[in-house]
Scaffold this active site. Structure first.
Site, PDB file in Angstrom:
ATOM      1  N   HIS A   1       6.458  -6.849 -38.799  1.00 21.07           N
ATOM      2  CA  HIS A   1       6.438  -5.658 -37.927  1.00 21.07           C
ATOM      3  C   HIS A   1       7.231  -4.510 -38.556  1.00 21.07           C
ATOM      4  CE1 HIS A   1       5.120  -8.486 -34.721  1.00 21.07           C
ATOM      5  NE2 HIS A   1       6.024  -9.282 -35.277  1.00 21.07           N
TER       6      HIS A   1
ATOM      7  N   SER B   1       7.932  18.895 -57.241  1.00 25.55           N
ATOM      8  CA  SER B   1       7.393  19.860 -56.287  1.00 25.55           C
ATOM      9  C   SER B   1       7.553  21.244 -56.866  1.00 25.55           C
ATOM     10  CB  SER B   1       8.151  19.743 -54.962  1.00 25.55           C
ATOM     11  OG  SER B   1       8.073  20.960 -54.245  1.00 25.55           O
TER      12      SER B   1
ATOM     13  N   LYS C   1      12.707  17.177 -55.630  1.00 30.30           N
ATOM     14  CA  LYS C   1      11.712  16.160 -55.289  1.00 30.30           C
ATOM     15  C   LYS C   1      11.265  15.310 -56.468  1.00 30.30           C
ATOM     16  CE  LYS C   1       9.150  16.557 -51.813  1.00 30.30           C
ATOM     17  NZ  LYS C   1       8.938  15.708 -50.664  1.00 30.30           N
TER      18      LYS C   1
ATOM     19  N   ASN D   1       8.041  12.932 -56.389  1.00 30.35           N
ATOM     20  CA  ASN D   1       6.981  12.450 -55.505  1.00 30.35           C
ATOM     21  C   ASN D   1       6.180  11.315 -56.151  1.00 30.35           C
ATOM     22  OD1 ASN D   1       7.645  14.297 -53.513  1.00 30.35           O
ATOM     23  ND2 ASN D   1       6.308  15.886 -54.378  1.00 30.35           N
TER      24      ASN D   1
ATOM     25  N   GLU E   1       0.361   7.405 -54.114  1.00 28.76           N
ATOM     26  CA  GLU E   1      -0.374   7.991 -52.981  1.00 28.76           C
ATOM     27  C   GLU E   1      -1.864   8.093 -53.288  1.00 28.76           C
ATOM     28  OE1 GLU E   1       2.651  11.029 -50.857  1.00 28.76           O
ATOM     29  OE2 GLU E   1       2.447  11.284 -53.003  1.00 28.76           O
TER      30      GLU E   1
END
Ligand code: ARG
Length: 462
Positions: free
Chosen positions: A157, A278, A284, A286, A291
């Site tokens: 969970h 970024s 940043k 990323n 993704e």
């Protein structure tokens, strides 16, 4: 002017829109090499069976090889007016050798031709994907061996559940990708039958030798029903289904990497090679590659759904709807290949923060089950009672904002007088994972053995 391949009964050529909706050459040119292999096998068989003369067959074969060279070099002028790869090649053949070119299409149709081409393409692509998935498994198993004993939180969970090891977590993916490979192999075994010679749909009156063409193209046997041969795309669907499941696995791993790479988790650092910055926020890092792996699963699964929908309403045998099988398939399998390469790079390069993982593993009362198990084992309590006592101790620790191991013996005895100091031995995360020695469990000894077993299977003796 009407089409020179099939325009005998036509007076005018197609409308521009007709040509645009009908032409597949912009994408099926990818099948050129397989198309030529199919034609070479076919023409050799036509000569061997005496259906066409040796001299014509020789001229055709030689010209086909020349055409293959032109296409490889990028010298081939593809034409939309010629619709598809099959007619583009045949038209060029006619330019090169004249009327003898017209004999190649004896006892054959574009319907069986495209079925062969596509099977050859899918088969070759499965082989490439298999070695790519294997490379990813090796990267994962090698990392798993190094980190067989590195404790991290295990979640259910998405809540801290019980400590596991990083190696154990990575090996879970090695198992998944192993099943993916076996699904691709299943699809490959079933697709390896040759539809060539089914002709348009009914077979042919020429004395062709289907076993010979099947053998020449590396198929196990010819397909047994001509209608099925030209109308079946199960081999694509099965491959896309295997690809979709593999993409789903990659997406789950990508999702975990994205979570782990957040400053909040800080479980691992992706290399610069697989991170982006970024344009506005200088701080940043990323995880774009992860993704995109997660995102591309959408189009891969979409290709499966798309083709199932194309196929589901089609009466036997061939309908032009089936030309819609290609673009989605090319895109899906190429996307999967790219995702596998990116994921393998990310896994190889990433650096886990073992201290953070271990600290997180102890948070959230993750050894509560160990405490309950100790009460059962040492005090002979029924598990349900032990669960209840442990729950009360967790509540006490939560109230005091401390870990279970920070409660005093007296505090524990207030809840259950028979508890003794031995209990502290099971409350540490290292002890917890070390005790999970059941087959398939997370004990570092098990994990190390499993990592070695996999590396052995993958040809990397560790
Ligand atoms: N380009 C077609 C396809 O991809 C080849 C088969 C054409 N067959 C036909 N009867 N028009 O499906």
């Amino acid at each position: 002017m009407s089409n020179k391949m099939w325009g005998g009964r036509f007076e005018s050529g197609p409308d521009a829109v007709m040509e645009e909706i009908n032409a597949s050459i912009d994408f099926d040119r990818k099948l050129a090499d397989y198309d030529i292999s199919g034609s070479l096998a076919h023409v050799a068989m036509l000569a061997k069976t005496g259906i066409i003369a040796e001299v014509d067959a020789a001229a055709i074969s030689e010209a086909l090889i020349e055409i293959r060279g032109e296409i490889e070099k990028g010298d081939f002028g593809f034409s939309r007016a010629l619709e598809d790869i099959h007619m583009n090649v045949e038209s060029r053949l006619a330019t090169l050798i004249g009327p003898a070119a017209g004999r190649l299409h004896t006892a054959r149709s574009r319907n069986d031709q495209v079925a062969v081409d596509f099977r050859l393409y899918v088969r070759a692509t499965i082989d490439t994907l298999d070695s790519q998935i294997e490379a990813l498994q090796i990267a994962l198993a090698e990392k798993a061996l190094v980190h067989a004993g590195a404790v991290m939180p295990g979640f259910t969970h998405m809540q801290p559940a019980q400590p596991v090891t990083f190696g154990h977590h990575l090996l879970a993916y090695v198992e998944m990708f192993g099943r993916d490979r076996s699904r691709f192999q299943d699809a490959r075994a079933r697709l390896n039958e040759c539809p060539l010679g089914a002709a348009a749909l009914a077979g042919t009156s020429f004395p062709i030798d289907r076993a010979a063409t099947a053998r020449a193209l590396g198929f196990d046997r010819p397909t047994a029903n001509s209608l099925d041969s030209v109308s079946d795309r199960d081999f694509v669907l099965e491959t896309l289904a295997a690809a979709s499941i593999a993409a789903m696995h990659l997406s789950r791993l990508a999702e975990e990497i994205i979570i782990w790479a957040t400053p909040q988790f800080g479980f691992l650092r992706l290399s610069d090679r697989f991170s982006t910055g970024s344009s506005i926020m200088p701080q940043k890092r990323n995880p774009d590659a992860a993704e995109l792996v997660r995102g591309k699963s959408g189009r891969i699964i979409g290709a499966l759904a798309g083709l199932l929908i194309v196929m589901k309403g089609l009466p036997l045998a061939y309908s032009k709807d089936m030309q819609e099988d290609k673009e989605g398939t090319f895109d899906a399998l190429e996307s999967l290949s790219l995702c596998l390469a990116a994921m393998t790079g990310m896994v190889r390069d990433c650096v886990p923060d073992l201290a953070r993982m271990k600290a997180a593993a102890g948070a959230g009362f993750s050894t509560a089950t160990d405490l309950a198990d100790w009460l059962v084992r040492s005090l002979g309590m029924p598990f349900r009672d032990a669960h209840h006592v442990t729950g009360r101790l967790v509540a006490l620790a939560a109230e005091k904002s401390v870990g279970l191991e920070d409660l005093s013996l007296a505090e524990m005895q207030a809840e259950e007088p028979r508890i003794n100091k031995d209990v502290f031995a099971v409350l540490g995360v290292e002890n917890s994972v070390a005790s999970r020695t059941s087959y398939g469990g997370t004990a570092p000894m098990n994990v190390e053995a499993q990592a070695r077993r996999w590396l052995g299977l993958l040809g990397r003796e560790a």
